[in-house]
Every structure is written in structure tokens, then in C-alpha cells.
Design an enzyme around this catalytic site. Sequence first.
Site, PDB file in Angstrom:
ATOM      1  N   ARG A  93       0.853  -1.195  -0.025  1.00  0.00           N
ATOM      2  CA  ARG A  93       0.048  -0.120   0.025  1.00  0.00           C
ATOM      3  C   ARG A  93       0.724   1.259  -0.038  1.00  0.00           C
ATOM      4  O   ARG A  93       1.976   1.164   0.667  1.00  0.00           O
ATOM      5  CB  ARG A  93      -1.076   0.067   1.184  1.00  0.00           C
ATOM      6  CG  ARG A  93      -1.821  -1.215   1.446  1.00  0.00           C
ATOM      7  CD  ARG A  93      -2.555  -0.901   2.787  1.00  0.00           C
ATOM      8  NE  ARG A  93      -3.078  -2.002   3.138  1.00  0.00           N
ATOM      9  CZ  ARG A  93      -4.425  -2.487   3.135  1.00  0.00           C
ATOM     10  NH1 ARG A  93      -5.260  -1.350   2.494  1.00  0.00           N
ATOM     11  NH2 ARG A  93      -4.817  -3.438   3.459  1.00  0.00           N
ATOM     12  N   GLY A 102      -6.892   7.818  -1.510  1.00  0.00           N
ATOM     13  CA  GLY A 102      -7.172   7.178  -2.821  1.00  0.00           C
ATOM     14  C   GLY A 102      -6.497   7.444  -4.063  1.00  0.00           C
ATOM     15  O   GLY A 102      -7.036   7.318  -5.031  1.00  0.00           O
ATOM     16  N   ARG A 336      -5.534   7.125  11.634  1.00  0.00           N
ATOM     17  CA  ARG A 336      -5.153   8.388  11.284  1.00  0.00           C
ATOM     18  C   ARG A 336      -6.104   9.310  11.865  1.00  0.00           C
ATOM     19  O   ARG A 336      -7.237   9.091  12.278  1.00  0.00           O
ATOM     20  CB  ARG A 336      -5.172   8.660   9.553  1.00  0.00           C
ATOM     21  CG  ARG A 336      -6.345   8.187   9.043  1.00  0.00           C
ATOM     22  CD  ARG A 336      -6.466   8.194   7.625  1.00  0.00           C
ATOM     23  NE  ARG A 336      -7.708   7.705   7.146  1.00  0.00           N
ATOM     24  CZ  ARG A 336      -7.999   7.528   5.691  1.00  0.00           C
ATOM     25  NH1 ARG A 336      -7.190   7.563   5.010  1.00  0.00           N
ATOM     26  NH2 ARG A 336      -9.175   6.856   5.352  1.00  0.00           N
ATOM     27  N   HIS A 452     -19.463  43.462  -8.152  1.00  0.00           N
ATOM     28  CA  HIS A 452     -20.361  44.210  -7.286  1.00  0.00           C
ATOM     29  C   HIS A 452     -21.144  43.243  -6.577  1.00  0.00           C
ATOM     30  O   HIS A 452     -21.484  43.212  -5.549  1.00  0.00           O
ATOM     31  CB  HIS A 452     -21.197  45.023  -8.542  1.00  0.00           C
ATOM     32  CG  HIS A 452     -22.356  45.767  -7.686  1.00  0.00           C
ATOM     33  ND1 HIS A 452     -23.751  45.153  -7.723  1.00  0.00           N
ATOM     34  CD2 HIS A 452     -22.327  46.754  -6.820  1.00  0.00           C
ATOM     35  CE1 HIS A 452     -24.370  46.166  -7.098  1.00  0.00           C
ATOM     36  NE2 HIS A 452     -23.617  46.976  -6.652  1.00  0.00           N
ATOM     37  N   SER A 757      -6.170  53.591   6.104  1.00  0.00           N
ATOM     38  CA  SER A 757      -6.711  52.261   6.063  1.00  0.00           C
ATOM     39  C   SER A 757      -6.532  51.662   4.412  1.00  0.00           C
ATOM     40  O   SER A 757      -6.811  52.351   3.555  1.00  0.00           O
ATOM     41  CB  SER A 757      -8.339  52.282   6.158  1.00  0.00           C
ATOM     42  OG  SER A 757      -9.089  51.014   5.913  1.00  0.00           O
TER      43      SER A 757
END
Length: 872
Positions: A93, A102, A336, A452, A757
Amino acid sequence: MTDATDVQAFEDGSAEDRELLGGKGANLAEMVGLGLPVPPGFTVTTEACREYLRTGELADDLWERIEHQVDALEEKMGRTLGDVEAPLLVSVRSGAPASMPGMMDTVLNLGIGSVAEEGLAAETDERFARDAHRRFVEMFGEIVLGIDADALAGVRDEVVADAGVDDASELDADQLADLIGRERDLVRGETGEDLPDDPREQLRAAIAAVFGSWDNDRARNYRRMEGIPDDLGTAVNVQAMVFGNRGQDSATGVAFSRDPSTGEPRPYGDWLRDAQGEDVVAGIRATEDLADLADEMPEIHAQLTDILQRLEEHYRDVQDVEFTVEDGTLWILQTRTGKRSAQAALRIAVDLVDEGVIDEDEAVRRVSPDDIDRLLHPQFDPEVDYEVLTTGLAASPGAASGEVVLTADEAARRGRDGDAVILVRIETSPDDVHGLDAARGVLTARGGLVSHAAIVARSLGKPAVCGADEVTIDLDAKTFQVGDVTVSEGEVISLDGATGEVVVGEVDLVEPRPEERFHLLLRWADERRRLGVRANADTADDAATAREFGAEGIGLCRTEHMFLGDRVPLVRRFVLASDDDERTDALRELESVQEEDFAALLEAMDGLPVTVRLLDAPLHEFLPDTEELVAADATGDLDDEGAALLDAVRTWAEVNPMLGTRAVRLAVLHPELYRMQVRALVKAAERRRGDGGDPHVQIMIPLVINGPETAAAIGWVREAIDEVDGEGVDVSIGAMIETPSAALLAEEIAGEAQFLSFGTNDLTQMTLGFSRDDVAGRVVQPYVDQGLLPVDPFQSVHEDTVGRLVRSAVASGRRGREDVDLGICGEHGGDPDSIRFFHDVGLAYVSCSPFRVPVARLAAAHAALAERDDDR
Ligand code: PEP
Ligand code: MG
């Protein structure tokens, strides 16, 4: 490369060695160290993988070391690969350092061939041995030899059909022998060689193939999506097989130490009697609930529950475990950290603090800003199936279903009547706000994350999918199209603004339920963050919502939004005025309505700073559509007022309005506009004081480019304050840094302004030269996909350009005024990655839409905790 680190028995590693052993290998090693029942095996490490990827082969000396491990494994098991008496079978694996579920390959039942099959049959039964054999041939054929999976499935289907059964699990021993023969024939036909019978030859080829699967397209794409580096490589775990399909005393399953969906503190899982792991995943049979295992295999259940608890205590987090029961013996194949829903993440983090397992710092770290975001917005129910029509940009989270409407007026009318509608537009403009307000959600074909529609939707807390460029709209036919699908006005669609998905029909939604734990975790976050969090809010309602979510003031009130709706005729009067008197009249009326707006806003944010930005919109946005007026003119249907409007529209129309007569530039032409707004604001603040309130007003000048211009604008503001005797009100005056020029001249601007700002929307647009409305959706994504830009710069601050300007402007702003207050109010103020950056450059606060406030609070705490960790 050092010989010692390319292959290692499980018992020689630990969870610390994740980089080398991969996640799966490191955890298997750790579990062996804990004395848990793990089938023995060894890991061929990521270092060996990197070497394999570099040279394209599995070196002889590595193979020798692998063979030593195989010998040791055979001895431990008392079994031998390919043996007729006691055959050993192994699984091979993949397991990378980062979770890539996967994405890479696995070969099971390796070691079986004609001899081992006979041995296995003698121990179990013929059917079982042959079934193991055919599963191996299929996996090895596809993964190692590259035989087309469909071709293999075709052979299997033929045999299944000949046998008159439903699937391969119903084939008897003879039929399985026939299937194996035919599959092996296919392999010979395709490769010109026999599938190898020698188990060691199988193993060498399988390890190489699994290493090679690191570079398959699927894995590469996944790494790109998840930001996993390409050079890590995967480890390969070779482990003795245990079989969950050896009869009624065997089983296989997956178990979590807590419920991964709700976070409830009880084990949760699925299992199947007499089955192999892939049967659970493939959903061949309906699985049973873990609770039933308590009745059916009580001893196993008790042992498993105990192991889950031990693992959770050991790792101090929820574990997701794969297990197999072989002939009444429990084996743990993998553990896990369990993936969890947003709701579960929150509950688990808080519960683990209660249980004394982790501290509050750790709990704050364990909940992600995305989790918080998801908890605040409904979303498509992950349990239901639906077909996606098209996908656009995930512009404003939340999900909604409703009937399609194609104009804002219609949306407003139907919305007012209580109908659930979704507004579908090519793009939206300030003219459409009433429609956006009434709709459940908005879908646009054009425009990016700061278009917008996106900004307004986020500030309203409504779902938006923007820049869905497959969408075309036919207003005459009252339909929109995606490919050959046509959706008519009135048909129901659903959209999820957290994923960008659009679906025809209704999709079940799950509602947000912020609960006590949500507020508790955010309080812990507040105790840890240094950045202040304010909200971008234009109305008292928005301000109230923002305050509920923990905003510490308003960092941006966009006053142009106060000029919409029934105020539009007043603005038009100002624009169309033929002399100063008429202009003054129009302004006076605007002043009184603005005063009411400000009074409500200051009341909602009493005691906290309210930053009001003076008008920032090109005036032509308040005028009607040119095309309609021109059409009316052509047919002779234009009255005097219409003719005046057409004149005004033509006068004010600009080729590039974002760089045109907007913001402070308009005030340079008409200072009375700003004076009017300041008078209204200061009068509202005076009234608030009179009512015993505690208003803190910050007046902000948008789009400045240098010191003299800022000084002029501040001059009008001060004059207006004097005009209404506003000396008693707490007012500070500042400027937005949103042009590259302002960033470069921050020192001289801060010499005039008490606070700065950063308007990172415009600053990004002007620095990169990407129009926020035109190219954001169309161009930016391909740039990101092709690696030409690291991120969508309208979503996360582009550190090499905009970030550099911000960093240097912070330093030079402080040279101009030592105690200059520094904040950011562009959309980046709600983006976790950007928040980390703003924390690092030392801003005092971020300001974002109300629904992003909790996200920003948590992200700011993460930034502070990360800084502390880095300092250690
Ligand atoms: C900005 O430009 O970042 C900003 C906050 O202003 P607006 O989005 O209204 O232009
Ligand atoms: Mg701006």
C-alpha cells in the site's frame, strides 16, 4: 542516500518519522510500539521513492534490503511467500507524508499464484483461495501491468453472465478458476508475457508500480489542489494480509473514536461480516452500524472500543481506524486523524479541552476558519445526490434554492411578495441592489470575487456564484442557457456559494446552528489575537449583525450605498442642477436623509469606532442606462427630463470609470458633496451624544494619491465640522491607501491623516492592472491554473506586489506620524491567509463583511499563535 533509511520494519519506526515513513507507515510503527494488534510488515520509505523517481528503477541494493525484510517477516509469521504448506500473502500500500486518500495505488493478496492458491485452499477452502487469486490478478494486472480496467471488467462480466449470476461474489470455485484463466489470457495477450507466479518478482514490480503512482495525473492534480509539494514522494507499506472474508467469524470495517459528523463523544463506524476492506468502500453490501457489533461480536467490540480510546488518548485527537477480524482475531490495519465536519470540529475541540486532553491554544488551532465559515451558512446537504449544471466562483458562502428571475425589478417584486427567487444576471450594478436584497441568492455569468454582486452578496450574507462563464442569458426568451440545457424564468435552481455549484431543481439544505461552543471557542480566539476585527457595514441592520458576530466597530461604511433606492432622484437632481441654488437644494435634502442613516448606524455601534467613507462612486452610476435613453430618443419618446438625463449621462460617461471621476476626485470638483456628508454625520453624532450615547466617528477620504490632495480634502471636512459646531464630537480624519501612488507617498499622507486604511481591492486592481469587474472572473482563474499567479490576488493579498506596497506604506506611514492608526478594509480583510499577512506587517485591525467577522477573529488568533510558535 544512506542505506539505513530506505527500508524499515514497523517496530523500528515511530509517529515522529512521518516524512520518511509516510503517514500510514509512521502510524503503523507507532501502533506496534503501543503493543496494538497490527499485522507485521515493513515500510519502503519516501527516500527510496525519491530515488526511484530520479532513476526510474528499483536499485539492486535496495531490493536486497527489502528481501532481508521479507525473510524476517516470513520468520515472524511462520509462513513463506509462495509456499504450498503455509503461504504468506502481503498487501502493498502507498502512504505519503501528506494525506492523499485514494490518489495512489494498492495491491492486495500479493504472493498468490498457482502454488500458494493450493496452499491457501488447503487451509481455508477452494472458493476462498480462488477468489483471493482473482482479486490479485485484477489488481496486479491493472496497477502493475497497466491492463485496461475496462478490459478486465469485460472478462469478468462475460464469466458472470455465462454463470447466470449477478456479480463475481456469487461465482463458485470452478467458475472462479475459469475467470482467473481468462484474465491471465488477457494479460498474456496484452503484454506478451505471463503474469508472474513468483511472489518476489510480483513484489518487486508492485513496489515500483506504487512508487510510480506518485506521479499519476490524479495524484498530481490532487497535490496541486491541496498545495502538497511534488518532491515528497510516497512510502510503500508491505504488510502480512489478514482476511475479513474468511467466514462468519471474520469481518472488516472502519471506526472513528467520535462521531465525525456531529462530534458526539461515542465511537462511530461501519462494518461488514465476511468481507474485505474494498467491499466496504465499494458499497457492495449495506454495511452495519458499529453499535451492532456489540451484539454480534461483543468481545471484538469491547476490544476495538478500548483501542479507539487508547489511540485517541495517545494522539490527543479523533482517530479513524481500519480494522479486520480474521477468524475471531482483531487486527488494526491503519489509524489516522479523523476528518470531520465543521460542526464536529468545533464540538471535538471544545470537548477535548473539557476532558483535559488539549489546552485552549490547541483547541483554537484545531478549528479552521473554513469550519467557522461553514457553521454560519446553510449548505447543500452532503448526504444527498445532485447533478451540477455549472460551476462558477464561490463568491459568497451559503446555499439557496429559488425560482429563476432575470431582472432586479422582478426579483424585488417577487421577493417582497415572499417568493424564494434567485437572481441570474450577466453581472450586477448598483441599480440591481434592491433585487439582490430581495433574492435568496445571485448567479452571475461575469465578474470575480470583488465584483459588485460578490461584495453586495457577502455584505448581505447571501450566497453568490459569480463569473459562471458557461451561462448565457436570453432576456427576450426569458431563459438562460448552459450548453444545451435551457432554464426558464420561474424554474427552480439551487446554488452553493461555498463551492460555486449550480444545480437545476431544489437541493436539500442544512441550516447553520451556532451554539454555545461556537461563542466559547471564539472567546478563546479573542483572548489570543492581536489584530482588531471590525466590519464593513453600510446600514444599522448590518452593524447590528456585525456586532452580534463580535465586530469591534465599523472599519468601512460605504456611503454610496445610502444614495440608492428612493435617494436616486435626489442625486439626479444634484447632477442635473443648472445652477448652484438648485444644487444646494438637492444637497440639503440629501443631508437630512443621510443624517438619519448615520444616526441609526452610530446607535447600533455605540461606544465603538465607526469609520464612514465619504462618497466613492462615479456619479454616472446614479444615472439611468444610456442605451435605454438613446433608444427612447430615437423613437421620439424622450421627454424634457429624459433629454436632460441623456445629456448628463453623456457628460458623465467615462471609458474607464474605475480610474475616472470617482471618490475624492469628484469632491475636488464638488467639495460641497463631502461637506454635506460631514455635516450630516457630525450632526448625527451630536444628537447621539445628546441622547447619552458614546459615538466615535472616523471620517475617511477614499482614493487619495498624495499629501496635498489629502490635506485639501481634510480641509473641507474640518470646515464642515466647524459649520455645525461639532467640536465636542470625537472625530478622527483619515485616508484610504488604495492607489499605488498613495502607498508610495504614505509618509506625506500620514502627515495629514490620523489614520490610514488599506483599500486592497482597488490597490490590487491598480497594482496588477487587473480590472476588478472585467477580468477577475475570466482571466485570473486561468492564471492561477497555469501557475502564472500563486493565488487569486483579489482573494488573498498578492504578497510580492500589493503586499510589498502595504509593508513599505506601513513603515513610511509611521515615519509620517508615529502613532498613525493602521487598518485594512478591502475584501482581503476576511481572508485567513491575508489576515496572517496583515498581522505580520503590524496593522491594528482588519475590517470585513459582517458574516466574515467570526472567521477573521479565528484567523487573527491563528496568526498570533503561529507567530508565537515561530518564536519558540
Ligand atoms: C477597496 O478598494 O479595497 C475598498 C475597500 O473600497 P471599494 O471596494 O469600495 O472600492
Ligand atoms: Mg476602493
